[in-house]
Design an enzyme around this catalytic site. Structure first.
Site, PDB file in Angstrom:
ATOM      1  N   GLY A 179       0.828  -1.204   0.000  1.00  0.00           N
ATOM      2  CA  GLY A 179       0.000   0.000   0.000  1.00  0.00           C
ATOM      3  C   GLY A 179       0.862   1.253   0.000  1.00  0.00           C
ATOM      4  O   GLY A 179       0.570   2.223   0.698  1.00  0.00           O
ATOM      5  N   HIS A 222     -12.159  11.522  13.341  1.00  0.00           N
ATOM      6  CA  HIS A 222     -11.218  11.201  12.272  1.00  0.00           C
ATOM      7  C   HIS A 222     -11.666  11.887  10.984  1.00  0.00           C
ATOM      8  O   HIS A 222     -12.785  12.398  10.888  1.00  0.00           O
ATOM      9  CB  HIS A 222     -11.157   9.686  12.035  1.00  0.00           C
ATOM     10  CG  HIS A 222     -10.326   8.952  13.042  1.00  0.00           C
ATOM     11  ND1 HIS A 222      -8.960   8.860  12.954  1.00  0.00           N
ATOM     12  CD2 HIS A 222     -10.669   8.280  14.160  1.00  0.00           C
ATOM     13  CE1 HIS A 222      -8.500   8.155  13.974  1.00  0.00           C
ATOM     14  NE2 HIS A 222      -9.523   7.793  14.723  1.00  0.00           N
ATOM     15  N   HIS A 223     -10.766  11.841   9.999  1.00  0.00           N
ATOM     16  CA  HIS A 223     -11.084  12.392   8.680  1.00  0.00           C
ATOM     17  C   HIS A 223     -12.303  11.687   8.089  1.00  0.00           C
ATOM     18  O   HIS A 223     -12.647  10.572   8.481  1.00  0.00           O
ATOM     19  CB  HIS A 223      -9.877  12.256   7.746  1.00  0.00           C
ATOM     20  CG  HIS A 223      -9.353  10.855   7.632  1.00  0.00           C
ATOM     21  ND1 HIS A 223      -9.910   9.920   6.792  1.00  0.00           N
ATOM     22  CD2 HIS A 223      -8.335  10.225   8.272  1.00  0.00           C
ATOM     23  CE1 HIS A 223      -9.257   8.780   6.893  1.00  0.00           C
ATOM     24  NE2 HIS A 223      -8.293   8.929   7.791  1.00  0.00           N
ATOM     25  N   LYS A 260     -12.363   7.857   6.904  1.00  0.00           N
ATOM     26  CA  LYS A 260     -12.153   6.735   7.820  1.00  0.00           C
ATOM     27  C   LYS A 260     -13.335   5.776   7.748  1.00  0.00           C
ATOM     28  O   LYS A 260     -14.490   6.175   7.917  1.00  0.00           O
ATOM     29  CB  LYS A 260     -11.997   7.267   9.248  1.00  0.00           C
ATOM     30  CG  LYS A 260     -11.744   6.216  10.312  1.00  0.00           C
ATOM     31  CD  LYS A 260     -10.328   5.705  10.255  1.00  0.00           C
ATOM     32  CE  LYS A 260     -10.002   4.840  11.463  1.00  0.00           C
ATOM     33  NZ  LYS A 260      -8.679   4.199  11.323  1.00  0.00           N
TER      34      LYS A 260
END
EC number: 1.17.1.8
Length: 264
Positions: A10, A153-154, A157
């Protein structure tokens, strides 16, 4: 001295890019290869050119090749890819670090990896893992306090609550000496707390770079709060690299960041 060769699964993801940059700046480690999805337009390209850092490693879509050219592998991906990586680590007898979240509570790592060292953590930040110990100790001493965990969180997420919030809850449960069980309370008092042995969760999502966690101990006369804010994903990259370098020298087994920290 030869540098430790680290493969990154990744490598072009949000966390993967920070890992490439962090490892490329290391005096004792280097990126051996970066893995992307099969058929990606980036296969064969130089990783540093794509990301914009000093890294000569090539991008590949072959998981087997990545393990072949690496001393240790780090992955931040998804549960399905994580399982494939564990199988390959077992086949190639290479140590592996995973920071993937959203995995099933029923997953047994030993079903896939038995004869190599493997370290998993939902949060590879060194400071967060210190906080986990503080939370466990505080919960043990604050008998009678209600425990609530809040996170933001962003917006991208996927897992909710986050793996880190679950780790905080499990740390609190250990402090209470009870079996961990997750209770999510609806705002506005639509659900009431049954006892102070349960753990409440509140989850928020928004923005692009947020990662805040707060654990609240609410008593009858006062409130105590612990919080952790990640201001840069480099904090996870630094922890992942530290874990990978430590893991190489360990016997086969399943490890956590806590195992590493007690040896530091």
């Amino acid at each position: 001295m030869n540098k430790v060769k680290v493969g990154i699964v990744g490598c072009l993801g949000r966390q993967g890019r920070h890992l490439v940059s962090e490892i490329s700046a290391s005096d004792i480690a280097e990126v051996s290869a970066g893995l992307v999805r099969i058929g990606s337009e980036y296969v064969g390209k130089v990783l540093g050119v794509v990301i914009g850092c000093n890294c000569d490693a090539k991008i590949t879509d072959s998981l087997e090749h990545l393990f072949d050219v690496s001393d240790v592998v780090i992955e931040f991906t998804n549960p399905n890819t994580m399982i494939e990586c564990m199988k390959m680590a077992e086949l190639k007898k290479k140590p592996m670090v995973s920071g993937t979240t959203g995995i099933s509570e029923d997953m047994v790592f030993q079903d896939y990896i038995k004869s190599v060292p493997f370290l998993w953590s939902a949060n590879l930040s060194f400071s967060m893992n210190i906080l986990l110990k503080l939370v466990e100790d505080a919960t043990r001493m604050l008998s009678g306090y209600d425990v609530e965990i809040w996170e933001i969180h962003h917006r991208y997420k996927k897992d909710s609550p986050s793996g880190t919030s679950l780790m905080l809850g499990k740390a609190a449960a250990r402090g209470m000496n009870v079996q961990f069980r997750m209770n999510q309370y609806i705002k506005g008092g639509q659900e009431s707390r049954q006892d102070n042995k349960s753990i409440g969760y509140a989850v928020s999502r928004g923005g692009v770079g947020l990662s805040d966690h707060k654990i609240i101990f609410a008593g009858d006369e006062d409130v105590i709060e612990f919080s952790h804010r990640a201001t840069n994903k480099n904090v996870y990259a630094k922890g992942a690299l530290k874990a990978a370098l430590w893991l190489i020298g360990q016997p086969c087994g399943i490890y956590t960041m806590s195992d590493m920290m007690v040896t530091q």
